[in-house]
Design a protein around this motif. Sequence first.
Motif, PDB file in Angstrom:
ATOM      1  N   PHE A  72       0.884  -1.185  -0.056  1.00 48.74           N
ATOM      2  CA  PHE A  72      -0.043  -0.065  -0.200  1.00 48.74           C
ATOM      3  C   PHE A  72       0.661   1.384  -0.030  1.00 48.74           C
ATOM      4  N   VAL A  73       0.490   2.334  -0.891  1.00 50.29           N
ATOM      5  CA  VAL A  73       1.016   3.576  -0.726  1.00 50.29           C
ATOM      6  C   VAL A  73      -0.007   4.433  -0.114  1.00 50.29           C
ATOM      7  N   GLU A  74       0.762   5.465   0.723  1.00 51.40           N
ATOM      8  CA  GLU A  74      -0.137   6.333   1.434  1.00 51.40           C
ATOM      9  C   GLU A  74      -1.204   6.951   0.627  1.00 51.40           C
ATOM     10  N   ASN A  75      -0.978   7.516  -0.588  1.00 54.67           N
ATOM     11  CA  ASN A  75      -1.969   8.286  -1.240  1.00 54.67           C
ATOM     12  C   ASN A  75      -3.004   7.336  -2.093  1.00 54.67           C
ATOM     13  N   LYS A  76      -2.797   5.968  -2.060  1.00 56.95           N
ATOM     14  CA  LYS A  76      -3.487   5.221  -2.862  1.00 56.95           C
ATOM     15  C   LYS A  76      -4.925   4.730  -2.004  1.00 56.95           C
ATOM     16  N   LEU A  77      -5.942   4.737  -2.539  1.00 54.13           N
ATOM     17  CA  LEU A  77      -7.174   4.456  -1.834  1.00 54.13           C
ATOM     18  C   LEU A  77      -7.163   3.031  -1.273  1.00 54.13           C
ATOM     19  N   VAL A  78      -7.608   3.047  -0.157  1.00 55.01           N
ATOM     20  CA  VAL A  78      -7.186   1.399   0.373  1.00 55.01           C
ATOM     21  C   VAL A  78      -8.909   1.252   1.107  1.00 55.01           C
ATOM     22  N   PHE A  79      -9.273   0.144   0.805  1.00 53.20           N
ATOM     23  CA  PHE A  79     -10.666  -0.381   1.432  1.00 53.20           C
ATOM     24  C   PHE A  79     -10.492  -1.578   2.399  1.00 53.20           C
ATOM     25  N   GLU A  80     -11.035  -1.487   3.671  1.00 56.17           N
ATOM     26  CA  GLU A  80     -10.944  -2.501   4.489  1.00 56.17           C
ATOM     27  C   GLU A  80     -12.397  -3.153   4.739  1.00 56.17           C
ATOM     28  N   LEU A  81     -12.131  -4.774   4.661  1.00 56.33           N
ATOM     29  CA  LEU A  81     -13.543  -5.365   4.760  1.00 56.33           C
ATOM     30  C   LEU A  81     -13.751  -5.538   6.179  1.00 56.33           C
ATOM     31  N   SER A  82     -15.050  -6.163   6.371  1.00 59.83           N
ATOM     32  CA  SER A  82     -15.357  -6.553   7.791  1.00 59.83           C
ATOM     33  C   SER A  82     -14.526  -7.469   8.383  1.00 59.83           C
ATOM     34  N   CYS A  83     -13.669  -8.123   7.860  1.00 57.60           N
ATOM     35  CA  CYS A  83     -12.785  -9.346   8.374  1.00 57.60           C
ATOM     36  C   CYS A  83     -11.408  -8.540   8.906  1.00 57.60           C
ATOM     37  N   LYS A  84     -11.366  -7.275   8.441  1.00 55.61           N
ATOM     38  CA  LYS A  84     -10.402  -6.447   8.796  1.00 55.61           C
ATOM     39  C   LYS A  84      -9.133  -6.614   7.711  1.00 55.61           C
ATOM     40  N   HIS A  85      -9.076  -7.219   6.638  1.00 56.92           N
ATOM     41  CA  HIS A  85      -8.142  -7.281   5.388  1.00 56.92           C
ATOM     42  C   HIS A  85      -8.497  -6.250   4.780  1.00 56.92           C
ATOM     43  N   ALA A  86      -7.398  -5.380   4.293  1.00 59.81           N
ATOM     44  CA  ALA A  86      -7.635  -4.401   3.388  1.00 59.81           C
ATOM     45  C   ALA A  86      -6.961  -4.565   1.865  1.00 59.81           C
ATOM     46  N   PHE A  87      -7.595  -3.871   1.039  1.00 63.57           N
ATOM     47  CA  PHE A  87      -7.089  -3.956  -0.459  1.00 63.57           C
ATOM     48  C   PHE A  87      -7.347  -2.518  -0.921  1.00 63.57           C
ATOM     49  N   HIS A  88      -6.664  -2.389  -2.216  1.00 66.00           N
ATOM     50  CA  HIS A  88      -6.795  -1.291  -2.829  1.00 66.00           C
ATOM     51  C   HIS A  88      -8.373  -1.358  -3.294  1.00 66.00           C
ATOM     52  N   PHE A  89      -8.945  -0.229  -3.361  1.00 63.61           N
ATOM     53  CA  PHE A  89     -10.213  -0.079  -3.565  1.00 63.61           C
ATOM     54  C   PHE A  89     -10.429  -0.431  -5.019  1.00 63.61           C
ATOM     55  N   SER A  90      -9.692  -0.069  -6.024  1.00 61.55           N
ATOM     56  CA  SER A  90      -9.711  -0.540  -7.459  1.00 61.55           C
ATOM     57  C   SER A  90      -9.616  -2.010  -7.650  1.00 61.55           C
ATOM     58  N   CYS A  91      -8.840  -2.642  -6.968  1.00 56.44           N
ATOM     59  CA  CYS A  91      -8.563  -4.041  -6.934  1.00 56.44           C
ATOM     60  C   CYS A  91     -10.144  -4.708  -6.437  1.00 56.44           C
ATOM     61  N   LEU A  92     -10.131  -4.303  -5.262  1.00 52.20           N
ATOM     62  CA  LEU A  92     -11.554  -4.939  -4.901  1.00 52.20           C
ATOM     63  C   LEU A  92     -12.577  -4.846  -5.713  1.00 52.20           C
TER      64      LEU A  92
END
Length: 54
Positions: free
Chosen positions: A16-36
């Motif tokens: 993850f890079v700081e300026n990229k949008l990251v989305f966290e799921l209910s299980c607490k795993h995070a992914f790039h919003f675009s990937c998700l």
Amino acid sequence: DHISKNHTCGICWYQFVENKLVFELSCKHAFHFSCLKKWMRKKTHCPHCEKPVV
Ligand SMILES: [Zn+2]
Ligand SMILES: [Zn+2]
């Protein structure tokens, strides 16, 4: 588990890079919003732990 939690996107495996949008799921795993967004077109579970996404 060689992947440090919440530091690498489980879909594209890039860190993850700081300026990229990251989305966290209910299980607490995070992914790039675009990937998700691409992943969720076909699947409804977390790419990492396979828990269903609410
Ligand atoms: Zn990604
Ligand atoms: Zn998960």
